[in-house]
Structure formats: C-alpha cells, structure tokens
Design a protein around this motif. Sequence first.
Motif, PDB file in Angstrom:
ATOM      1  N   PHE A 175       0.859  -1.183   0.000  1.00  0.00           N
ATOM      2  CA  PHE A 175       0.000   0.000   0.000  1.00  0.00           C
ATOM      3  C   PHE A 175       0.897   1.235   0.000  1.00  0.00           C
ATOM      4  N   LYS A 176       0.888   1.963  -1.117  1.00  0.00           N
ATOM      5  CA  LYS A 176       1.773   3.104  -1.299  1.00  0.00           C
ATOM      6  C   LYS A 176       0.955   4.311  -1.722  1.00  0.00           C
ATOM      7  N   VAL A 177       1.152   5.428  -1.035  1.00  0.00           N
ATOM      8  CA  VAL A 177       0.303   6.605  -1.184  1.00  0.00           C
ATOM      9  C   VAL A 177       1.116   7.761  -1.735  1.00  0.00           C
ATOM     10  N   GLN A 178       0.495   8.549  -2.601  1.00  0.00           N
ATOM     11  CA  GLN A 178       1.123   9.770  -3.122  1.00  0.00           C
ATOM     12  C   GLN A 178       0.316  10.981  -2.661  1.00  0.00           C
ATOM     13  N   GLY A 179       1.007  11.955  -2.064  1.00  0.00           N
ATOM     14  CA  GLY A 179       0.334  13.170  -1.625  1.00  0.00           C
ATOM     15  C   GLY A 179      -0.260  13.041  -0.238  1.00  0.00           C
ATOM     16  N   GLN A 180      -1.341  13.793  -0.011  1.00  0.00           N
ATOM     17  CA  GLN A 180      -1.985  13.859   1.287  1.00  0.00           C
ATOM     18  C   GLN A 180      -3.105  12.827   1.389  1.00  0.00           C
TER      19      GLN A 180
ATOM     20  N   VAL B 294     -12.450  16.138   8.251  1.00  0.00           N
ATOM     21  CA  VAL B 294     -12.127  15.824   9.643  1.00  0.00           C
ATOM     22  C   VAL B 294     -10.646  16.116   9.847  1.00  0.00           C
ATOM     23  N   GLN B 295     -10.332  17.026  10.756  1.00  0.00           N
ATOM     24  CA  GLN B 295      -8.948  17.433  10.969  1.00  0.00           C
ATOM     25  C   GLN B 295      -8.145  16.309  11.606  1.00  0.00           C
ATOM     26  N   TYR B 296      -6.869  16.247  11.241  1.00  0.00           N
ATOM     27  CA  TYR B 296      -6.031  15.143  11.703  1.00  0.00           C
ATOM     28  C   TYR B 296      -5.762  15.195  13.195  1.00  0.00           C
ATOM     29  N   TYR B 297      -5.896  16.356  13.833  1.00  0.00           N
ATOM     30  CA  TYR B 297      -5.592  16.468  15.255  1.00  0.00           C
ATOM     31  C   TYR B 297      -6.817  16.187  16.128  1.00  0.00           C
TER      32      TYR B 297
ATOM     33  N   GLN C 225      -1.207  -1.894   7.008  1.00  0.00           N
ATOM     34  CA  GLN C 225      -0.429  -1.067   6.088  1.00  0.00           C
ATOM     35  C   GLN C 225      -1.101   0.280   5.861  1.00  0.00           C
ATOM     36  N   GLN C 226      -2.415   0.273   5.621  1.00  0.00           N
ATOM     37  CA  GLN C 226      -3.129   1.535   5.414  1.00  0.00           C
ATOM     38  C   GLN C 226      -3.103   2.386   6.667  1.00  0.00           C
ATOM     39  N   TYR C 227      -3.275   1.766   7.811  1.00  0.00           N
ATOM     40  CA  TYR C 227      -3.290   2.514   9.070  1.00  0.00           C
ATOM     41  C   TYR C 227      -1.939   3.162   9.340  1.00  0.00           C
ATOM     42  N   VAL C 228      -0.848   2.441   9.114  1.00  0.00           N
ATOM     43  CA  VAL C 228       0.489   2.979   9.367  1.00  0.00           C
ATOM     44  C   VAL C 228       0.775   4.154   8.432  1.00  0.00           C
ATOM     45  N   VAL C 229       0.445   4.012   7.151  1.00  0.00           N
ATOM     46  CA  VAL C 229       0.672   5.100   6.205  1.00  0.00           C
ATOM     47  C   VAL C 229      -0.140   6.329   6.597  1.00  0.00           C
ATOM     48  N   ASP C 230      -1.392   6.112   6.956  1.00  0.00           N
ATOM     49  CA  ASP C 230      -2.266   7.227   7.334  1.00  0.00           C
ATOM     50  C   ASP C 230      -1.743   7.936   8.572  1.00  0.00           C
ATOM     51  N   MET C 231      -1.273   7.175   9.558  1.00  0.00           N
ATOM     52  CA  MET C 231      -0.805   7.803  10.797  1.00  0.00           C
ATOM     53  C   MET C 231       0.527   8.533  10.588  1.00  0.00           C
TER      54      MET C 231
ATOM     55  N   ILE D 171       1.516   9.996   7.751  1.00  0.00           N
ATOM     56  CA  ILE D 171       1.179  11.251   7.051  1.00  0.00           C
ATOM     57  C   ILE D 171       0.548  12.238   8.024  1.00  0.00           C
ATOM     58  N   LYS D 172      -0.178  11.726   8.972  1.00  0.00           N
ATOM     59  CA  LYS D 172      -0.757  12.571  10.016  1.00  0.00           C
ATOM     60  C   LYS D 172       0.339  13.229  10.854  1.00  0.00           C
ATOM     61  N   ILE D 173       1.357  12.464  11.231  1.00  0.00           N
ATOM     62  CA  ILE D 173       2.478  13.012  12.011  1.00  0.00           C
ATOM     63  C   ILE D 173       3.251  14.025  11.187  1.00  0.00           C
ATOM     64  N   GLU D 174       3.514  13.686   9.935  1.00  0.00           N
ATOM     65  CA  GLU D 174       4.271  14.597   9.081  1.00  0.00           C
ATOM     66  C   GLU D 174       3.484  15.868   8.782  1.00  0.00           C
ATOM     67  N   SER D 175       2.175  15.755   8.668  1.00  0.00           N
ATOM     68  CA  SER D 175       1.356  16.947   8.442  1.00  0.00           C
ATOM     69  C   SER D 175       1.444  17.907   9.623  1.00  0.00           C
ATOM     70  N   GLN D 176       1.497  17.356  10.811  1.00  0.00           N
ATOM     71  CA  GLN D 176       1.651  18.221  11.988  1.00  0.00           C
ATOM     72  C   GLN D 176       2.988  18.954  11.949  1.00  0.00           C
ATOM     73  N   ARG D 177       4.048  18.267  11.564  1.00  0.00           N
ATOM     74  CA  ARG D 177       5.360  18.907  11.499  1.00  0.00           C
ATOM     75  C   ARG D 177       5.388  19.984  10.420  1.00  0.00           C
TER      76      ARG D 177
END
Length: 1143
Positions: free
Chosen positions: A351-356, A481-484, A587-593, A595-601
């Motif tokens: 499972f590989k994601v591009q973008g947000q 729905v906001q990531y935080y 796999q989807q959950y890890v990628v989503d989380m 991107i959530k951490i990186e979005s905060q940074r």
Amino acid sequence: MSCSKLCLRDDPDKFREKRDKRNRKKREKFTALSVEEKEAQRKKNREAYQRKKLEKMHSMSLPQQFEKACKSPFSASVICSLPAQQYSHALNHKVTGPIASQTSKHNENVHGIIGCNQAHSRSDVSCSHFTEHFTGASKSGIRISPSPNNSGELSSAELGKKLKQQISSFSSYEKGSTSNSATQHTCVPTDMIHNADKSFICMNCYKFLTEIAEQTSDLSAIHPTYEVYEVPHNRSTRTRRSAGNQPIDGVHALQFINDQADRLPPKTDCQYCGAIKLHSETPNFCCSDGQVVLHENKLPDILVELFTGHSDETLSFRTYVRTYNNMFAFTSFGVHYDKSLCKRTNGIYTFKVQGQTYHFIKDLIPHGGSGLYLQLYFHDTDHELENRMVVLERLTETIVMKVMEVMKSNPYACFLRSLRNVPNLDSYQIVLKSHSQNDQRVFNHPTASQVAALWTEIENSRTSYARHIKIYTKEGRDHLVQYYYGCYDPLQYPLLFALGETGWHPGIRRLVRENPKKRKRCIQRNKSTAILTNYKSAEDMISAEEQVSNDPENNGEFVSMREYYAYKLQMRDKYSPNILNTGRLLQQYVVDMYIKIESQRLDYYKSKQEFIRREQLQGVMDSVITGQCQASKISQRVVLPASFIGGPCDMKSRYVDAMALVQKFGKPDLFITMTCNPSWPEIKNLMLPTDEAHNRPDLLSRIFHAKLDVLKQELFKKEIFGSVAAYTYVIEFQKRGLPHAHFLIILKPCSKLYSIDSYDKIVSVEIPDQSKNPYLFNMVRKHMIHSPCGKRNPTNVCMQGGHQRKCRNNYPKPFADKTFHGDNTYPTYQRRNNGYKMMVRGHEVDNRWVVPYSPYLLGKFNCHLNVEICSTVKAVKYIDKYIYKGHDKIHFQLNSQNSNGPNSNGHVSAIDEIKDYQSARWVCAMEGIWRIYRFLLFQIHPAVIHLQLHLENCQPLNFREDQDLRDIVRNRFAKRTMLTEFFYMNSTDSLAQNLKCTYRQFPEHFVWYPGRRKWEPRKQKDCIGRIVTASPMEGERYFLRLLLTHVKSPTSFDDLRTINGAYVRTFREAAILRVYFESDKSQQQCLEEAIMYHMPYSLRRLFATLLVHFPPSNARYIWEQFEEPLFEDISRTPQISVDQIRF
C-alpha cells in the motif's frame, strides 16, 4: 609532610583547579605542535612510561615480579625483557606444591596463565601470552592456583579427567592471525623442554597441546590442591571466534565463513509496558522509559477469529479487509495510491500513497441511493445488510453480518442509530466531539454520550463546538475531519477500534517517573487531565503547543503524536493478537498515521513562518533608516528548511556533506548494499501462523534495524575490511516497500585496496562448490543471482530501451579468468568458466549471473548483500548522488494564466515549498513505520559542520513580528554568528592564535554551541568543516569565501582586506593582491571543487559564469583541462560524436 601538601589536601577545589590549569596548558602546547612533533612527543612519553615501569619492576623480588606479570599485560612485557635465568627462577618460584615424580620435570613449564596469541619472533624466551593486549586480542586460558577447598575431595582419576577436559577446551592454535608482523610463530610439539614426547606444554608460547594431552594418561598425578578454571575475556578487545573457538580479528575474519546465519542477541522485555525489545533498541523506544502509559485497545472475539482463523471465510476476510473496513467506516478515505502495487499479480501486496490523505464526513441523509459510510447507520436500517452488500458483490454475507454484530457496541454507531427516534431532527445541532474526556492512561472505551451530542439553539449559544465536528442533514457537501481530532482514528478504522477508542489528541499527559540517573530539569504538575483550548484550526493547536513548550513547568509534559503511535505499534505478549495482526489494514493505518504526524510537522513550519521573520542585518538597518520599524512588514516566501528530515534541502545538504568527506579523505573504496530478508528466522518466530511478512512492516523494520546495527559493528568496530577513515549510509525503500541500506566506506591509507589480489579476498562473483560449503551455495542461489532476463525473460524489471531492450545492469556478464581494473567503472571480477551451475526460477545459470558479494557477510546475515569495489570509479559523485537522491516523488507542473506573471494585486505568485513537497511525495508502510519508530535515515562519520558565510552586517536574524527593529539592531548577542565569533576567537583566544587555522579547519579544534553562540575547545569526536557554497555570480560573497579558504587566523573582515599594511575596499581586490588569481589558479580551484559534487549541466553553467564575470587569461587551457567532466553526460549519447561536442 610539608604544610603545602596539607593545605592542598585540605582544599580539594584548589588542587583540582591547579591540576586542570596545568593539564589545559599541556593540551594547548601539544595542540600547537605539528604532526611530526606530536608523534615525536608521543614516542617520548611512551618510552618514559616504559622506563619508569621497568625500574619499578626491577625493584621488586622475582616472585612479586611474576605476580605483577600475571595481572598486568604491560608488566608481562617487562618480564619478557628479564634474563632467561631470572625468568625461569620466577616460574619455579610461582609453581610450588607436591607433584608426582613422573611430572615433576614439567613444573617449570606451568605458569599462571596458559594461552597464546601469535607472538613476535624473539631470540630468547617467547612470551606471546603476555603481549596479547598489544596485538589486539584477548584469549581464554587456564590458571592453576591453590585451592583450599580442593584438598582431597576428588580422586586422582577424576581430577585427571577434569584437567584433560579443560586442556582440550583452550588448546587449539589460532590459524588466523591479526598481527601486523610478517613473522608468525607456529605452535608445534617439537620444541619442548626436557622430554618433548611426554610434555604437553609448548615452551615457545606456554600453551597446552591437545595432541600431547590426549596421549598423556597420568595427568591425575598433579596434586589436587590445584584447580583449573577459565580466565574471563577482556570484553573491550575486538575479537571473533571461529568454529574452533578461536578469536579472529580484522580482515582475517573473512577466511572463516559461517555454516549458518547468526541470530540476533536476545534482549529483555520493557520493564514498564511489557513490550518485546529487540537488539539495539533503546529504553525510549516503546514507552519513553515508562513515561508514556496508555490503555491497550483489545479486539473483540469475533474480529480476533476473523483475523487469525484458518477457514476459507477468514482467509477471504483478510484478503479484502480494507474493503470491509471502508464499508463500515463513518468517514470516506480520500487518497491517491498505486493500484498496481495492491495487486498480487507481480510481487507482494504493498500500500503506497502519493500526496496527502483526507477524511471526509458526509451528510446524514443521502442524496439518492442507499447511502455510504455513516449514512448506512441512519438511513434505511431495516435493509442495512442489503444496502451494504450493494457496495461489492464479492464480499461474503456471513462476514458482513458478523461485523454488523460487532458494530452494535460501537458508540458512534449507537448514536447515529438513535437519531432515528428523534423528532424534528433539523432543529438540533448534531455534533461529534473531537475526542472523549476519558483518561487514556486508565480507560479508553467511551460511551455514546461521550463521543457525540445533540445541541439545541440555547445550548449552542452557551457551548462552542468550534473544535468539534458538526454533522449536517442535507447541506450537500462533505466536510473535512482534521487530523488532530481524537475521533480521526475510530471514525475511519472501525475494525481496529471497534469500541470507539479515541486516538491521539493534544493534552495526553505523561506519567512522571523519578529517575535518579537523570538530572531533574523541572517540577511537573500533578494533573490527571489537560485543559484544552478551543482549536479552530491547526495553527491554533500549534500555537497552543508552542506556549506549553515555552512554559518551563510544562516542558515535555504531554505525549507527542509520534510517541503515542510508537507506543501503540508495539508487540506485547499479554495483548496478542492486536492491531499489528490485522494484515493489509495495518499497512493503510500505518501510512495514514505517518502522514498525520508529518502533516503536523509541516503545519508547524508553515505556521512558524507567519509570525517569525528572517532577514539580513543590513536589510533591518536599512528599514530602520527609512523609518520602517514594524517587523511584520518584512517577510520571505514559504520555504521548507533543511532541518526537515527528508526534504529537498536536507537531501542536497547531505549530498554535499558526503562529497566533503571525499574531498577530505579521498574517494570511497567500498559500496555496500544490504536488503531486508522477509524470511529471516527472527521475523518468522515473532509472527502468528496467519501473518504474512509483507503485512508486518513493524517486524520487518525492527529486525532490519537490528541487523543493520550488527553490520555496522562488523564494518566499523571489528573492521573486517580494514580500518575505516570515514563512511556514510542511507536507508531507502524499494518500490515494493522492503528497506535497504547503501554504504559508502573510505578506508585509511594503511588499509587501502591497491591490488587485484586484495579485491579477490573481499569480493566473489562465483558459485561456490556445493560439496565443500552447501550453506553458502544455498545463500548465493537465494540472494545473489540476478533474475534471468534478456531472451530468457524479456519483461523483467531490469530490461530497458525501446527497439532493442537490454539489461540496465549488463547481465549476463562475460567470463573472466582473473580480476582486472576497468576504465572509470567497477572492476571486472574473476568469473571463471568452471562448470558450476544452478537452477534459479526455472532457468539454469552460471557464474555470469552472480552479483558481487562477500562470502563472509553473506553467510553471516542471510540476505542480499552486494559488495562492490568502487575506488576505481572516477566520478564518485554519481554514486553519492544515487544514494542521496531522496524519497520517491513525482514530477509535475501546474500552469495557469498568471503562473509566469503577477497576480491581480501586482505581485508575483509565491512559491510554497511545503505544499509542493506534500503533493509530490510517495509513502509506503515500511517508510511510515520506520519514521514512527524514529530510526535513522542517514548517518555520516565524521560529522560535517556547516560554517556560515556572510558579508559584514549581512548575517541572518530571527525575530518576532511584534518586536521593535531598533531593539534588534542594538542586540549584540543576536548578531553573533559562526564567522564573527571565529574572528573574535582569533583575536582573543591564545589557543586559536597558536593553531593558526583557516575557517574550514577551525571546527576540527573547536566546537560551536548554538545556544550560547560561542566557540569552545573541542575535547572529543573528530569532525570536519565545510563552508557553505557561493557562486561567482554572488560577487563579494564568493571572494570572501575564497579568502576564508586560504587566509589563516583572520581577526576581522577588515583584516581580510588588509594586505601588507595596505587596506582595500573590496574582497575581490584583496584576493588579487594576495596573488590568488595568478595563472588562472582561482578559476581552476573553483572548478576542481565544483567537479566533486556538481553534475555536468551545473558545471557548464559555472564555466559560463566564470567567463562572463571573471574571465581567465587562458580560457582554452581551462576548457581542455576540464573537458571530460563538463560534457560527461553528452558524451554518453551515441548520436553525438566527440567532434560535435568540441565544436
């Protein structure tokens, strides 16, 4: 005792101060010496120390000397210098006691420690076991000492048997040698004192001989008052043991190939959270050393059976688990992913994601149709099963019914179903709370009233729902729905959080633990819950967190997002199975989380640029002169700084740092690539029977990280390829997600690979003999055979080209009877046509298909481990550029009518580097979990210090938008930089004045403290300096860099512009007067430095810039000198000839 000594002893502070002052003066004096003088001083100190020890030893009696020799390796070397008669007398003095008559003649041979390493050849008695610390090895031995507790308990036969067993354990002679001496001693039972055929002790090395000992039947005659025991090893010494229990060191270890792969050393579980720990993981890895305490999420029994069962139904559920999860999710999942990687037609599932990623919530009432997501919990619930089965026909109805049964306990589902009984629903405000108020450290199973609410207009006026999610009945559009939000996780992943457990949200407190080993930084507040602000956006949340971090009493009080998910994604025996066993959904959950951490940074960087301005000091002074004193009036575009790990600026900076190592230590000698093996036994032992390795990114990343640490110990501590001067490595992730590491290693001159014979000792490209080493044969067949391509498999991934497709790696390679150097390429290794073949993927292959490998490393690690000799490659910048190319990205360009011109306000459209990075990156589960665990992506040794470069009064300043610019100009501390403090140290510090360093050499002797903005003498850790680059187009800044590179110990900018007492106005004039531009030397140096790390197209632009702004006297000569690197890329195009390139 004198009065002065009493005073010093009574006042330890004065004594310590005097000692530190004396030592500091000695260090300064020693540092100012040249390299030759330093070596001479070291030799003088060593000789004085040895002479002093020798005098001390001679003052002792002979028995005391021998006792000292048994305890101290240095004293042993002193004993060796004694005459043979004295030495023999010492031995006889040491070994006493009643001994049977038939072995009494061997008493003088038995001494305190028996064990040997290779010894330097001596004319007298050899004492290799005494000098083992000097040759770098530590040996086991046998010590015979009096034992009061052994006065007759054992019979003579039992004692002889015990002694014979001990002898056989430590008597095998070492076949591999680690000494640099050319003369090696061979231990043979021929040089024996008295009776050689009966003695079992070699007088050349004082070692038990197994062959003689086995033939000796009367060993029991030794008196039982002496016991035999093993001397413990010196753990600080680098040693390795072969199959014969022999310590092997350095390059000689390559001769010993394992017959099975090494296992990782065990490690105890975490004492606080019970997480399973692996090799090289720190105490902060799982729960921050007990400070993070969270309630564990348990899966219901029905889901446990579906995730771990062995029936066809459970197998179908795990195959389509992402589809089942989306069917019952309350929010939609907006993402662009690579669908080809999610098919099992060609490789593992990835499972590989591009973008947000985006989570959207729909209206409560669908606009036609049966509805989707949360609408299925409210609309037409009498036919809920039929409505859900419409989504995808291949789903199993019985599985859907089981999940529906589980969702009856979900608080969000219960709340939405209860809305059917509410009259006049349009008169209420339907609100989903951002998170429940439960303390996640104790309880995390919320009820329906804790996650959602119905508010009337009166309640709405008293309570703000700005930080909550409002559900509309018929608005006609989706809401983000906001990531935080704490409900971000349970709304999207109902199969992982079936009971509605809240995810991460701001305000989760740490558990304060008193650690006596750590310095107490602040006093923590004792609060069970956090008081949260009403967050309307990510900027509000980040601003609140910034205020909390600035409060000294609350510093580090809350659990960060990364720490939260690092805790959740741990293996704990008492909570198994858990989220980690959910297969493809993990796999989807890890990628989503991630991107959530990186979005905060990234949001932090973006919000920080809104209220922090960065400008040069001269620009601030000009603004003050013109009357502009508001900091908010000056700004820059949105940039992604180099401090963001993995960003474009960060990768470019690391690439230039790697080339700085090449500039300092020379070209790399070894290029090593290590790839994760999903079939490692350590991975399989920690998986459930129903788990698949590619669906356990947590296990793959952790085991690979541990194996990587072992490889670094082999390369850099045990130095199996020789002494390492510098190295760098990068972690990358394949298209299918498996991690691999690229190493570039620069060896010290004493270990350089100068001959082709040295190549063959390290690298092999031949199939091993299966009869001699079947394990290595299987490892080569499994990991080191290039996948058959060409006519055998035209569709292989390595095939490239249009009309005539060929392998990009040029396989199969031609046969070669011996190794020889190539022309600006890797060596051509020895590939003999010896008839060895094997079957790989249904094809018969020979030595032409073998990838270069090291037999020692391949047998030890059981994975793909490519080892190449790269010292023959001239353009090493391509290798560095390859490993620092960055993460997977896509190239795109958005064109609009105003993209190349000003917008409606007359301003040019700003470039948002953060948005560009988010839109272009690709993320897979392996990379996401690697970053969540905070494993290193890069490492470089020695460290490269970036030295600031700016003109006078042009240093960058950071300030807030509410500050007065006049205060900033008057702040002397804010004006300090590395360069200004470098000038200050040269004018005031005696050590810096004695060293007379250039700006680039200065960090090798001084360390920069950013908080204090001050240079201080360096005490440890070697490093090198790198002045940031400057183009000739920058004018004075370029000439300033040229002066700082050559001028030693300047004291100011004016000092650089002063030559022989004459002051000039510009740095260009100063460089000309210092004769830096004679015979076009400066232009050549500029190009030579640029060639190290610039690509050909950048070099051509630089050459054109030099012709325009600073033309050389002989441009054609410089052109011919640098012709090859300037057109290296064009020369590889077959359609263009050499004459066309030149003319």
